[in-house]
Design a protein around this motif. Structure first.
Motif, PDB file in Angstrom:
ATOM      1  N   TYR A 158       0.817  -1.216   0.000  1.00 32.76           N
ATOM      2  CA  TYR A 158       0.000   0.000   0.000  1.00 32.76           C
ATOM      3  C   TYR A 158       0.849   1.264   0.000  1.00 32.76           C
ATOM      4  N   TYR A 159       1.896   1.281   0.826  1.00 33.81           N
ATOM      5  CA  TYR A 159       2.689   2.503   0.972  1.00 33.81           C
ATOM      6  C   TYR A 159       3.800   2.659  -0.061  1.00 33.81           C
ATOM      7  N   LEU A 160       4.199   1.586  -0.710  1.00 34.03           N
ATOM      8  CA  LEU A 160       5.293   1.710  -1.665  1.00 34.03           C
ATOM      9  C   LEU A 160       4.878   1.367  -3.090  1.00 34.03           C
ATOM     10  N   PRO A 189       1.559   3.631  -4.686  1.00 35.92           N
ATOM     11  CA  PRO A 189       1.824   4.971  -5.222  1.00 35.92           C
ATOM     12  C   PRO A 189       2.670   4.956  -6.491  1.00 35.92           C
ATOM     13  N   LEU A 190       3.669   4.070  -6.545  1.00 32.95           N
ATOM     14  CA  LEU A 190       4.500   3.976  -7.750  1.00 32.95           C
ATOM     15  C   LEU A 190       3.686   3.487  -8.934  1.00 32.95           C
ATOM     16  N   SER A 191       2.811   2.528  -8.692  1.00 35.15           N
ATOM     17  CA  SER A 191       1.961   2.002  -9.769  1.00 35.15           C
ATOM     18  C   SER A 191       0.991   3.064 -10.273  1.00 35.15           C
ATOM     19  N   ILE A 192       0.379   3.798  -9.336  1.00 34.24           N
ATOM     20  CA  ILE A 192      -0.556   4.851  -9.729  1.00 34.24           C
ATOM     21  C   ILE A 192       0.152   5.920 -10.558  1.00 34.24           C
ATOM     22  N   HIS A 193       1.346   6.295 -10.112  1.00 31.75           N
ATOM     23  CA  HIS A 193       2.093   7.331 -10.832  1.00 31.75           C
ATOM     24  C   HIS A 193       2.441   6.871 -12.254  1.00 31.75           C
ATOM     25  N   PHE A 194       2.941   5.654 -12.377  1.00 32.19           N
ATOM     26  CA  PHE A 194       3.371   5.173 -13.692  1.00 32.19           C
ATOM     27  C   PHE A 194       2.187   4.935 -14.613  1.00 32.19           C
ATOM     28  N   LEU A 195       1.218   4.147 -14.151  1.00 32.08           N
ATOM     29  CA  LEU A 195       0.092   3.773 -14.997  1.00 32.08           C
ATOM     30  C   LEU A 195      -0.870   4.938 -15.213  1.00 32.08           C
ATOM     31  N   GLY A 196      -1.042   5.788 -14.188  1.00 33.23           N
ATOM     32  CA  GLY A 196      -1.977   6.898 -14.319  1.00 33.23           C
ATOM     33  C   GLY A 196      -1.469   8.030 -15.184  1.00 33.23           C
ATOM     34  N   SER A 197      -0.147   8.207 -15.254  1.00 36.58           N
ATOM     35  CA  SER A 197       0.415   9.311 -16.040  1.00 36.58           C
ATOM     36  C   SER A 197       0.927   8.864 -17.404  1.00 36.58           C
ATOM     37  N   LEU A 215       8.196 -12.277 -10.530  1.00 31.25           N
ATOM     38  CA  LEU A 215       7.035 -12.039  -9.681  1.00 31.25           C
ATOM     39  C   LEU A 215       6.890 -10.555  -9.384  1.00 31.25           C
ATOM     40  N   SER A 216       8.009  -9.889  -9.139  1.00 31.94           N
ATOM     41  CA  SER A 216       7.985  -8.442  -8.893  1.00 31.94           C
ATOM     42  C   SER A 216       7.472  -7.696 -10.119  1.00 31.94           C
ATOM     43  N   ALA A 217       7.855  -8.183 -11.301  1.00 34.64           N
ATOM     44  CA  ALA A 217       7.416  -7.536 -12.536  1.00 34.64           C
ATOM     45  C   ALA A 217       5.905  -7.696 -12.737  1.00 34.64           C
ATOM     46  N   ILE A 218       5.359  -8.808 -12.231  1.00 35.26           N
ATOM     47  CA  ILE A 218       3.936  -9.070 -12.412  1.00 35.26           C
ATOM     48  C   ILE A 218       3.083  -8.136 -11.556  1.00 35.26           C
ATOM     49  N   ILE A 219       3.504  -7.925 -10.312  1.00 28.87           N
ATOM     50  CA  ILE A 219       2.666  -7.155  -9.374  1.00 28.87           C
ATOM     51  C   ILE A 219       3.019  -5.675  -9.350  1.00 28.87           C
ATOM     52  N   THR A 220       3.969  -5.236 -10.174  1.00 30.34           N
ATOM     53  CA  THR A 220       4.342  -3.823 -10.212  1.00 30.34           C
ATOM     54  C   THR A 220       4.206  -3.287 -11.631  1.00 30.34           C
ATOM     55  N   PRO A 221       4.174  -1.971 -11.792  1.00 32.09           N
ATOM     56  CA  PRO A 221       4.179  -1.398 -13.137  1.00 32.09           C
ATOM     57  C   PRO A 221       5.499  -1.709 -13.824  1.00 32.09           C
ATOM     58  N   PRO A 222       5.507  -1.707 -15.153  1.00 30.88           N
ATOM     59  CA  PRO A 222       6.705  -2.121 -15.897  1.00 30.88           C
ATOM     60  C   PRO A 222       7.840  -1.094 -15.916  1.00 30.88           C
ATOM     61  N   ASP A 223       8.308  -0.702 -14.732  1.00 32.33           N
ATOM     62  CA  ASP A 223       9.505   0.122 -14.679  1.00 32.33           C
ATOM     63  C   ASP A 223      10.497  -0.518 -13.710  1.00 32.33           C
ATOM     64  N   ILE A 231      12.702  -3.343  -8.647  1.00 32.88           N
ATOM     65  CA  ILE A 231      13.819  -3.514  -7.709  1.00 32.88           C
ATOM     66  C   ILE A 231      13.353  -3.283  -6.281  1.00 32.88           C
ATOM     67  N   MET A 232      12.519  -2.258  -6.073  1.00 27.60           N
ATOM     68  CA  MET A 232      12.018  -1.949  -4.735  1.00 27.60           C
ATOM     69  C   MET A 232      11.205  -3.096  -4.155  1.00 27.60           C
ATOM     70  N   VAL A 233      10.497  -3.828  -5.026  1.00 29.47           N
ATOM     71  CA  VAL A 233       9.704  -4.971  -4.577  1.00 29.47           C
ATOM     72  C   VAL A 233      10.571  -6.205  -4.418  1.00 29.47           C
ATOM     73  N   CYS A 234      11.535  -6.371  -5.317  1.00 30.95           N
ATOM     74  CA  CYS A 234      12.354  -7.582  -5.325  1.00 30.95           C
ATOM     75  C   CYS A 234      13.281  -7.653  -4.106  1.00 30.95           C
ATOM     76  N   ILE A 235      13.752  -6.521  -3.621  1.00 31.15           N
ATOM     77  CA  ILE A 235      14.697  -6.514  -2.491  1.00 31.15           C
ATOM     78  C   ILE A 235      14.113  -7.205  -1.250  1.00 31.15           C
ATOM     79  N   PRO A 236      12.905  -6.831  -0.778  1.00 33.47           N
ATOM     80  CA  PRO A 236      12.366  -7.555   0.391  1.00 33.47           C
ATOM     81  C   PRO A 236      12.057  -9.014   0.102  1.00 33.47           C
ATOM     82  N   LEU A 237      11.708  -9.353  -1.152  1.00 34.16           N
ATOM     83  CA  LEU A 237      11.443 -10.748  -1.490  1.00 34.16           C
ATOM     84  C   LEU A 237      12.725 -11.579  -1.391  1.00 34.16           C
TER      85      LEU A 237
END
Length: 283
Positions: A161-163, A166-174, A239-247, A252-258
C-alpha cells in the motif's frame, strides 16, 4: 522403553479430535470456516458503514500529493535535485461509467477491507483446526504461528500500500501514448489496482511460513534452496514484474524484500532440518 521420534505421551490425550472420523473432521472444519467467514462479514459491515474513511482516507489517498509516500519522494527529489523522483503531483481523475459501479465497488471494497482487518482471527481459526493434529512438542515450537502469519501478512499489505501502490498509480496513471488521449481512469480499475497489489504483497510476505511447512514435511531443504538460489532470484524478479508497473525502479524496490525473505527462508529451513536430525538421533 524404546524411544520413538515423538512418544505417544507427547500427544495431547485430552484432545477429542484424535478419535474423530473423517466426517467429523469435515464438520469441525465447517465450523472453523463459518466463524472465520462471520468475522470477515462483521468487519466488512463496519467498513461499509465507514465509507468516507475507507475511500477518502485509505483508497483514494495514494493518488494525492499529500500522501505520505508521495511527500517522502518529494523530499528526496529536493535533496538530490532530481525532479523525476516526484510522483503523483498531478491529481488523477476517476470516473464511473455504469449505474451500479459505485454500489458494487462499495460492497467489494468493504469485503476486502473486512478480510484484511480480520486476517489475524482467520489465521487463528485455521490454526485451531490444524494444531490438534500436531504433537505436543510441535505445538510448543509453533505456538506463535498465528502471530507470525498475521505480522507478515499485515506487513506485506502495508508494504504494498505505501510503496508499490503509489509507484503504480504514478506510472500507470500518467502514462500516455499520445497527447490526443486524455487519461480518465475508471474508478473500478483504480480500486482494483490498489486492492490487488496490497493483497498480493500480503500473500507474498507469507513466504517464510510456506518455507517452514514445506521444510517440515521434507519437500524443502536448505541445501536445495541454496542450490537453486539463482533460479529463485529470477523467479522473484519475474514475480515483482507481475505485481508492479513495468519500470525497473519499482521492480527492484519490490524484489529486495522478497530476496530478503527468501534468505530468511533458508535460515528457517536449516533450523527445521536441524531439529529433525536431532530427533532422529534420539531414536
Amino acid at each position: 522403553m524404546t524411544k520413538t521420534k515423538y512418544s505417544e505421551k507427547e500427544k495431547s490425550k485430552e484432545d477429542p479430535k484424535e478419535e474423530m472420523s473423517f466426517l467429523e473432521h469435515l464438520e469441525e472444519l465447517r465450523w472453523h470456516l463459518i466463524r472465520a467467514f462471520l468475522a470477515i462479514v462483521l468487519f466488512a459491515i463496519l467498513a461499509f458503514i465507514n465509507k468516507d474513511f475507507i475511500f477518502d482516507t485509505v483508497i483514494f489517498n495514494p493518488k494525492t500529493a499529500d500522501f505520505w509516500t508521495n511527500r517522502m519522494f518529494a523530499k528526496l527529489a529536493e535533496l538530490t535535485g532530481t525532479d523525476s523522483l516526484r510522483i503523483n503531483t498531478t491529481e488523477l481523475q476517476l470516473i464511473s461509467i455504469k449505474m451500479a459501479d459505485n454500489f458494487m465497488t462499495h460492497v467489494m471494497t468493504s469485503i476486502i477491507a473486512g478480510l484484511i482487518v480480520s486476517s489475524p482471527y482467520v489465521f487463528y481459526e485455521v490454526w485451531r483446526f490444524i494444531s490438534p493434529a500436531l504433537y505436543e512438542k510441535e505445538r510448543r515450537h509453533s505456538g506463535g504461528a498465528v502471530i507470525y502469519m498475521s505480522f507478515l501478512f499485515i506487513t506485506g499489505v502495508l508494504f504494498g500500500y505505501y510503496l508499490i501502490v503509489p509507484l503504480s498509480i504514478h506510472f500507470l496513471g500518467s502514462y500516455s501514448i499520445s497527447s490526443e488521449v486524455i487519461n480518465q481512469i475508471n474508478m473500478r480499475s483504480y480500486i482494483g489496482t490498489v486492492t490487488s497489489i496490497s493483497l498480493a504483497s500480503g500473500v507474498i510476505f507469507e513466504l517464510p511460513i510456506f518455507v517452514y511447512f514445506l521444510s517440515k514435511i521434507g519437500i524443502l531443504t536448505p541445501d536445495l534452496m541454496k542450490s537453486y538460489r539463482r533460479h529463485a532470484y529470477v523467479a522473484l524478479l519475474l514475480l515483482s514484474a507481475i505485481i508492479t508497473p513495468p519500470d525497473v525502479f519499482s521492480q527492484i524496490m519490490v524484489c529486495i524484500p522478497l530476496v530478503f525473505l527468501y534468505e530468511i527462508g533458508i535460515i528457517i529451513s536449516r533450523r527445521v532440518n536441524k531439529k529433525a536430525e536431532e530427533n532422529l538421533e534420539s531414536i
